[in-house]
Motif scaffolding. Sequence first.
Motif, PDB file in Angstrom:
ATOM      1  N   LEU A   1      19.331 -27.574  21.842  1.00 19.54           N
ATOM      2  CA  LEU A   1      18.130 -27.365  22.638  1.00 19.54           C
ATOM      3  C   LEU A   1      18.285 -26.259  23.665  1.00 19.54           C
ATOM      4  O   LEU A   1      17.315 -25.558  23.978  1.00 19.54           O
ATOM      5  N   THR A   2      19.486 -26.085  24.198  1.00 19.56           N
ATOM      6  CA  THR A   2      19.651 -25.198  25.352  1.00 19.56           C
ATOM      7  C   THR A   2      20.479 -23.957  25.069  1.00 19.56           C
ATOM      8  O   THR A   2      20.243 -22.915  25.685  1.00 19.56           O
ATOM      9  N   HIS A   3      21.443 -24.037  24.145  1.00 19.34           N
ATOM     10  CA  HIS A   3      22.308 -22.883  23.903  1.00 19.34           C
ATOM     11  C   HIS A   3      21.581 -21.915  22.966  1.00 19.34           C
ATOM     12  O   HIS A   3      21.151 -22.297  21.888  1.00 19.34           O
ATOM     13  N   PRO A   4      21.415 -20.663  23.364  1.00 18.10           N
ATOM     14  CA  PRO A   4      20.676 -19.727  22.503  1.00 18.10           C
ATOM     15  C   PRO A   4      21.398 -19.446  21.199  1.00 18.10           C
ATOM     16  O   PRO A   4      22.626 -19.357  21.158  1.00 18.10           O
ATOM     17  N   LYS A   5      20.614 -19.325  20.143  1.00 21.45           N
ATOM     18  CA  LYS A   5      21.143 -18.977  18.827  1.00 21.45           C
ATOM     19  C   LYS A   5      20.766 -17.544  18.484  1.00 21.45           C
ATOM     20  O   LYS A   5      19.681 -17.075  18.827  1.00 21.45           O
ATOM     21  N   CYS A   6      21.658 -16.885  17.805  1.00 21.45           N
ATOM     22  CA  CYS A   6      21.391 -15.527  17.352  1.00 21.45           C
ATOM     23  C   CYS A   6      20.347 -15.575  16.241  1.00 21.45           C
ATOM     24  O   CYS A   6      20.463 -16.355  15.295  1.00 21.45           O
ATOM     25  N   GLU A   7      19.336 -14.738  16.347  1.00 19.93           N
ATOM     26  CA  GLU A   7      18.279 -14.710  15.340  1.00 19.93           C
ATOM     27  C   GLU A   7      18.616 -13.804  14.167  1.00 19.93           C
ATOM     28  O   GLU A   7      17.782 -13.614  13.280  1.00 19.93           O
TER      29      GLU A   7
ATOM     30  N   ASN B   1      31.312 -14.524  26.519  1.00 23.80           N
ATOM     31  CA  ASN B   1      32.158 -13.340  26.701  1.00 23.80           C
ATOM     32  C   ASN B   1      33.462 -13.730  27.393  1.00 23.80           C
ATOM     33  O   ASN B   1      33.765 -14.921  27.568  1.00 23.80           O
ATOM     34  N   ASP B   2      34.242 -12.738  27.797  1.00 26.56           N
ATOM     35  CA  ASP B   2      35.543 -13.010  28.407  1.00 26.56           C
ATOM     36  C   ASP B   2      35.416 -13.758  29.730  1.00 26.56           C
ATOM     37  O   ASP B   2      36.347 -14.448  30.154  1.00 26.56           O
ATOM     38  N   ALA B   3      34.275 -13.631  30.392  1.00 25.29           N
ATOM     39  CA  ALA B   3      34.070 -14.316  31.668  1.00 25.29           C
ATOM     40  C   ALA B   3      33.515 -15.726  31.477  1.00 25.29           C
ATOM     41  O   ALA B   3      33.219 -16.409  32.457  1.00 25.29           O
ATOM     42  N   GLY B   4      33.350 -16.153  30.213  1.00 23.50           N
ATOM     43  CA  GLY B   4      32.818 -17.481  29.945  1.00 23.50           C
ATOM     44  C   GLY B   4      31.313 -17.577  30.016  1.00 23.50           C
ATOM     45  O   GLY B   4      30.760 -18.679  30.041  1.00 23.50           O
ATOM     46  N   LEU B   5      30.622 -16.442  30.049  1.00 25.52           N
ATOM     47  CA  LEU B   5      29.165 -16.412  30.128  1.00 25.52           C
ATOM     48  C   LEU B   5      28.561 -16.099  28.769  1.00 25.52           C
ATOM     49  O   LEU B   5      29.159 -15.385  27.959  1.00 25.52           O
ATOM     50  N   ILE B   6      27.363 -16.637  28.529  1.00 27.99           N
ATOM     51  CA  ILE B   6      26.646 -16.358  27.278  1.00 27.99           C
ATOM     52  C   ILE B   6      25.983 -14.997  27.408  1.00 27.99           C
ATOM     53  O   ILE B   6      25.090 -14.804  28.229  1.00 27.99           O
ATOM     54  N   GLU B   7      26.409 -14.063  26.587  1.00 24.60           N
ATOM     55  CA  GLU B   7      25.881 -12.700  26.639  1.00 24.60           C
ATOM     56  C   GLU B   7      25.191 -12.375  25.323  1.00 24.60           C
ATOM     57  O   GLU B   7      25.783 -12.537  24.255  1.00 24.60           O
ATOM     58  N   TYR B   8      23.950 -11.920  25.417  1.00 22.74           N
ATOM     59  CA  TYR B   8      23.213 -11.571  24.207  1.00 22.74           C
ATOM     60  C   TYR B   8      22.270 -10.421  24.501  1.00 22.74           C
ATOM     61  O   TYR B   8      22.049 -10.046  25.648  1.00 22.74           O
TER      62      TYR B   8
ATOM     63  N   PHE C   1       9.991  -6.668  23.536  1.00 20.38           N
ATOM     64  CA  PHE C   1       8.658  -7.088  23.091  1.00 20.38           C
ATOM     65  C   PHE C   1       8.716  -8.329  22.208  1.00 20.38           C
ATOM     66  O   PHE C   1       7.997  -9.298  22.437  1.00 20.38           O
ATOM     67  N   TRP C   2       9.577  -8.323  21.216  1.00 16.51           N
ATOM     68  CA  TRP C   2       9.629  -9.424  20.252  1.00 16.51           C
ATOM     69  C   TRP C   2      10.453 -10.605  20.750  1.00 16.51           C
ATOM     70  O   TRP C   2      10.402 -11.681  20.149  1.00 16.51           O
ATOM     71  N   ASN C   3      11.227 -10.405  21.826  1.00 16.60           N
ATOM     72  CA  ASN C   3      12.119 -11.451  22.348  1.00 16.60           C
ATOM     73  C   ASN C   3      13.102 -11.944  21.292  1.00 16.60           C
ATOM     74  O   ASN C   3      13.487 -13.125  21.286  1.00 16.60           O
ATOM     75  N   GLN C   4      13.489 -11.061  20.419  1.00 18.97           N
ATOM     76  CA  GLN C   4      14.493 -11.400  19.409  1.00 18.97           C
ATOM     77  C   GLN C   4      15.871 -11.386  20.066  1.00 18.97           C
ATOM     78  O   GLN C   4      16.343 -10.355  20.528  1.00 18.97           O
ATOM     79  N   LYS C   5      16.529 -12.558  20.106  1.00 17.34           N
ATOM     80  CA  LYS C   5      17.857 -12.677  20.712  1.00 17.34           C
ATOM     81  C   LYS C   5      18.915 -12.529  19.626  1.00 17.34           C
ATOM     82  O   LYS C   5      18.796 -13.132  18.545  1.00 17.34           O
ATOM     83  N   TYR C   6      19.959 -11.777  19.926  1.00 16.07           N
ATOM     84  CA  TYR C   6      21.012 -11.583  18.926  1.00 16.07           C
ATOM     85  C   TYR C   6      22.326 -11.274  19.621  1.00 16.07           C
ATOM     86  O   TYR C   6      22.371 -10.881  20.807  1.00 16.07           O
ATOM     87  N   CYS C   7      23.407 -11.460  18.884  1.00 12.24           N
ATOM     88  CA  CYS C   7      24.745 -11.194  19.406  1.00 12.24           C
ATOM     89  C   CYS C   7      24.910  -9.698  19.656  1.00 12.24           C
ATOM     90  O   CYS C   7      24.409  -8.879  18.883  1.00 12.24           O
ATOM     91  N   PRO C   8      25.615  -9.319  20.720  1.00 10.45           N
ATOM     92  CA  PRO C   8      25.827  -7.895  20.980  1.00 10.45           C
ATOM     93  C   PRO C   8      26.533  -7.175  19.839  1.00 10.45           C
ATOM     94  O   PRO C   8      26.338  -5.968  19.643  1.00 10.45           O
ATOM     95  N   SER C   9      27.324  -7.905  19.069  1.00 10.77           N
ATOM     96  CA  SER C   9      28.082  -7.263  17.985  1.00 10.77           C
ATOM     97  C   SER C   9      27.175  -6.691  16.902  1.00 10.77           C
ATOM     98  O   SER C   9      27.572  -5.764  16.181  1.00 10.77           O
TER      99      SER C   9
END
Length: 514
Positions: free
Chosen positions: A202-208, A217-224, A229-237
């Motif tokens: 419910l709370t942890h974002p999933k890569c689309e 990330n290395d600091a323990g934070l969720i980075e995406y 416009f589309w609000n498409q969330k994805y992994c930085p990789s």
Amino acid sequence: MDSSSYGVSHVSHISNPCIFGAGSSSSPEKKWNLMKWVSKLFKSGSNGGTGGARTNHHPPQFQEDENMVFPLPPSSSDDRSRASRDKEELDRVLSVSLADDTNRPYGYGWSLDNNSDFPRPFHSGLNPSFIPPYEPSYQVRRPQRICGGCNSDIGLGNYLGCMGTFFHPDCFCCDSCRYPITEHEFSLSGTKPYHQICFKELTHPKCEVCHHFIPTNDAGLIEYRCHPFWNQKYCPSHEHDRTARCCSCERLESWEVRYYTLDYGRSLCLECMETAITDTGDCQPLYHAIRDYYEGMYMKLEQQIPMLLVQREALNDAIVGEKHGYHHMPETRGLCLSEEQTVTSVLKRPRLGAHRLVGMRTQPQKLTRKCEVTAILVLYGLPRLLTGAILAHELMHGWLRLKGYRNLNPEVEEGICQVLSYMWLESEVLSDPSSRNMPSTSSATSSSSSSSHSNKKGGKSNVEKKLGEFFKHQIAHDASPAYGGGFRAANAAVCKYGLRRTLDHIRFTGTFPL
């Protein structure tokens, strides 16, 4: 979690049994009763032989009290010591006597430890492995516990204590999946409990793109990354792993959906492919409709300017051969030619096959200069609204040149061209074709197969409307100085003074009115 399980299937018992009775009798009476009981004990154990006949009589022995006479047990041929035989006999008689106590009222029992008048040798003679048939018990009133799930009394079953209340084990359920929580740890949001995996869903974002949980990330934070416009969330990789991106709407290709492959590594998503225009013939109705749109704004183009749909390579070659003009890099999708060139255009629409366009036919075409504008070139394979926005932009370049607007700086020329493109998109997306004042271009392209998802009355599907909103967003938020900054300055002037007064000011001053 702060949850425990308690077993209350039995009532607590008192650990040390006690003798209950009325008894403040005198010491002689106690001794008399005790010795009488011992006499009975020895008499019952002294009958031996066949038929219970008494043999080997011994003279009486006096113990404890001179008035008490106890016959000693007969001798036996058993070679065991007398003390051992007495101990065994005493154990047997005590067992029979204690068994009779089962008929006594509940709560009454024997205790040798609490009777100081009972001889100590008898204490040590009891069999330590013997367990009394019952223990005295006290009935303690149990507090009522109401289940926080079903609001019924929990009773004597197992229960959980959590969040300041109690639950049946089957009533303590996850608020998401509604299954009981049986793990030792759980997640809590407000007053709602969740399985840890359900709470993460419910709370942890999933890569689309890859549909995995976005890693920390290395600091323990969720980075995406997120499309504005589309609000498409994805992994930085995915920005660096060659994940395909739609050349029209900029969305990344999901691992569950395949994009169509065009020329020079371009990709087109399925939604953009629904209204894509892929050859020059299909684009002609749209081109003429946009010319009509200009005429409706009293900006008629008298000259017939050729329009060609071209591939990426032909457009790049035309840009190199053009001496003048400002081009939006790194990708230019349209061009207003002013020089004579030979351009290869798309003559026949390619067909779809295995997620790519195949069977395309092209034709070289010599463009001769008959006026200030030689031709308008547009990149093929783009959706209808984006193709129309490009045409509206390039036609404004042609109109400026044909009307004598010379030597404009890029911010002014590109800015006012972007305003016309934006206005055309607004007329297509926001307004009802039957009620707007601006001429509609939808009816002119309703017969085109590329716009089969728009109805015959000019209505747009929700998908096409959303794409139109995105193309407007692209124009309004462009970061380049000429296209983005120029549009914002030009749009402010048009909104304040109107299009006609703004164009007149540009003609005489080469700048936007303030």
